[in-house]
Design an enzyme around this catalytic site. Structure first.
Site, PDB file in Angstrom:
ATOM      1  CG  ASP A   1      -0.324  -0.023   2.549  1.00  0.00           C
ATOM      2  OD1 ASP A   1      -0.938   0.516   3.496  1.00  0.00           O
ATOM      3  OD2 ASP A   1       0.807  -0.532   2.681  1.00  0.00           O
TER       4      ASP A   1
ATOM      5  CB  VAL B   1       4.556  -4.654   3.343  1.00  0.00           C
ATOM      6  CG1 VAL B   1       5.631  -5.733   3.472  1.00  0.00           C
ATOM      7  CG2 VAL B   1       4.567  -4.078   1.919  1.00  0.00           C
TER       8      VAL B   1
HETATM    9  O1  RIB Z   1       1.693  -0.356  10.824  1.00  0.00           O
HETATM   10  C1  RIB Z   1       2.677  -0.195   9.836  1.00  0.00           C
HETATM   11  C2  RIB Z   1       2.141  -0.562   8.488  1.00  0.00           C
HETATM   12  O2  RIB Z   1       1.073   0.314   8.165  1.00  0.00           O
HETATM   13  C3  RIB Z   1       3.174  -0.386   7.364  1.00  0.00           C
HETATM   14  O3  RIB Z   1       2.951  -1.359   6.387  1.00  0.00           O
HETATM   15  C4  RIB Z   1       2.866   0.976   6.809  1.00  0.00           C
HETATM   16  O4  RIB Z   1       3.186   1.081   5.418  1.00  0.00           O
HETATM   17  C5  RIB Z   1       1.387   1.045   6.984  1.00  0.00           C
HETATM   18  O5  RIB Z   1       0.806   0.383   5.876  1.00  0.00           O
HETATM   19 CA    CA Z   2       2.607  -0.717   4.098  1.00  0.00          CA
END
Ligand code: RIB
Ligand code: CA
Length: 338
Positions: free
Chosen positions: A11, A141
């Site tokens: 994201d 992620v």
């Molecule tokens: O909590 C951290 C996560 O949330 C990471 O992946 C950051 O990019 C956000 O997406």
């Molecule tokens: Ca992320």
């Protein structure tokens, strides 16, 4: 060296961008594709930012980007939940692009390449079905919406997955609420679907990622490498530090910011970067109460314990993480003949 086949689900997002750079430049990986999802910002922006990073690494024509789910599976269906703010997440930090942890546009030129026609879910299903059992590692992620939808749409993909290395969850450390980490909080139902999939899962939670913060001083060491990817990472460490200073007193004192997502990539090359990794039974609170999105580890000593479903890293080694990042960027500089 046999390269590890991976798919990055992102994201993008500032730390996603750093994770993408590392996944594209570290020669241990065969990056099969990038799937973008709604999370830090809307999916059209996470897709656009992912395209920008591909071009920053000069991987256009080699690495393709697929646009994924615009909304979480269920969390935005009931208007009273925080996640329902216009169906997209409440953003970390300020709304100001210059100081947001996750700017709408990364500090890179607008992309000249476009995302693929196929959606992220179609790409995930088709690529996994065409693979051998246990051949591909997924590296989500961001919120797990794309992966959960793909699993529900065609469970035949599950045995094709070697491992899922997830940046997500938190035990003693949370961020989006006192009980929940952002990637889970945006789509708790998706996270639980993946946790119940039976795949080999490693969670790289905030307990680990907050140990792998990087400071403005370390950003200068990265900047000195001088390549486009190194300059981007240095810029993003500085931007994240500015954003975190507005909300996280610990990071403000450290003059740095956690680089959450890149730690999940590092762990595939140097598993020893994750410390105190415990095989646990973990489930997600989807009861839509105050703890909605909590990752709950069952630590009871039971006669008939719940089956363990993931490896949870309670700690991490910052020195291994930072050395890995510098080494990969220096190798890229040499490969560029600089
Ligand atoms: O909590 C951290 C996560 O949330 C990471 O992946 C950051 O990019 C956000 O997406
Ligand atoms: Ca992320």
């Amino acid at each position: 060296m046999e390269k590890r086949k991976i798919i990055m689900d992102v994201d993008t997002g500032s730390d996603d961008a750093i994770a993408l750079v590392m996944a594209m430049l570290d020669e241990h990986f065969d990056l099969l594709g990038i799937t973008a999802v709604n999370g830090n910002i809307e999916v059209k922006l996470t897709t656009d930012n992912s395209l920008r990073v591909v071009e920053c690494c000069d991987k256009q024509g080699e690495v393709k980007v697929y646009k994924g789910c615009e909304y979480p599976i269920a969390s935005t269906l009931i208007s009273w939940t925080a996640q329902s703010f216009r169906g997209v997440p409440i953003r970390e930090g300020s709304k100001d692009n210059a100081t947001a942890v996750h700017p709408d546009q990364l500090p890179l030129p607008a992309p000249t390449i476009k995302e693929e026609e196929d959606s992220a879910v179609v790409f995930l299903i088709e690529t996994l079905l065409a693979a051998e059992d246990g051949e591909i590692t997924l590296v989500p992620v961001g919120p797990l919406t794309n992966i959960a939808v793909a699993m529900r749409a065609d469970p035949r993909i599950i045995p094709k997955i070697k491992e899922i290395m997830i940046m997500g969850g938190g035990h003693d450390v949370n961020n989006s609420s006192p009980a929940s980490e952002f990637n889970v909080w945006i789509d708790p139902e998706a996270f639980e679907i993946v946790l119940q999939s039976g795949c080999k899962i490693t969670l790289v939670p905030l307990d680990a990622t907050h140990k792998c913060f990087m400071t403005v001083e370390e950003a200068q060491k990265v900047r000195a490498i001088g390549t486009k990817p190194a300059l981007l990472i240095a810029d993003l460490i500085e931007q994240r530090t500015t954003g975190y200073a507005q909300m996280d007193a610990e990071m403000k004192a450290l003059n740095g910011a956690p680089i959450h997502d890149a730690l999940a990539v590092c762990a595939l090359v140097y598993p020893e970067v994750l410390k105190n990794v415990v095989h646990v039974n973990c489930h997600t609170d989807i009861s839509r109460g105050f703890a909605y999105g909590e990752t709950i580890i069952d630590q009871r000593i039971r006669v008939n314990p719940e089956p363990k479903n993931c490896y949870f890293a309670f700690d991490a080694d910052k020195d291994i993480f930072v050395k890995w990042m510098i080494d990969v960027l220096e190798k890229d500089k040499a490969n560029r003949g600089m």
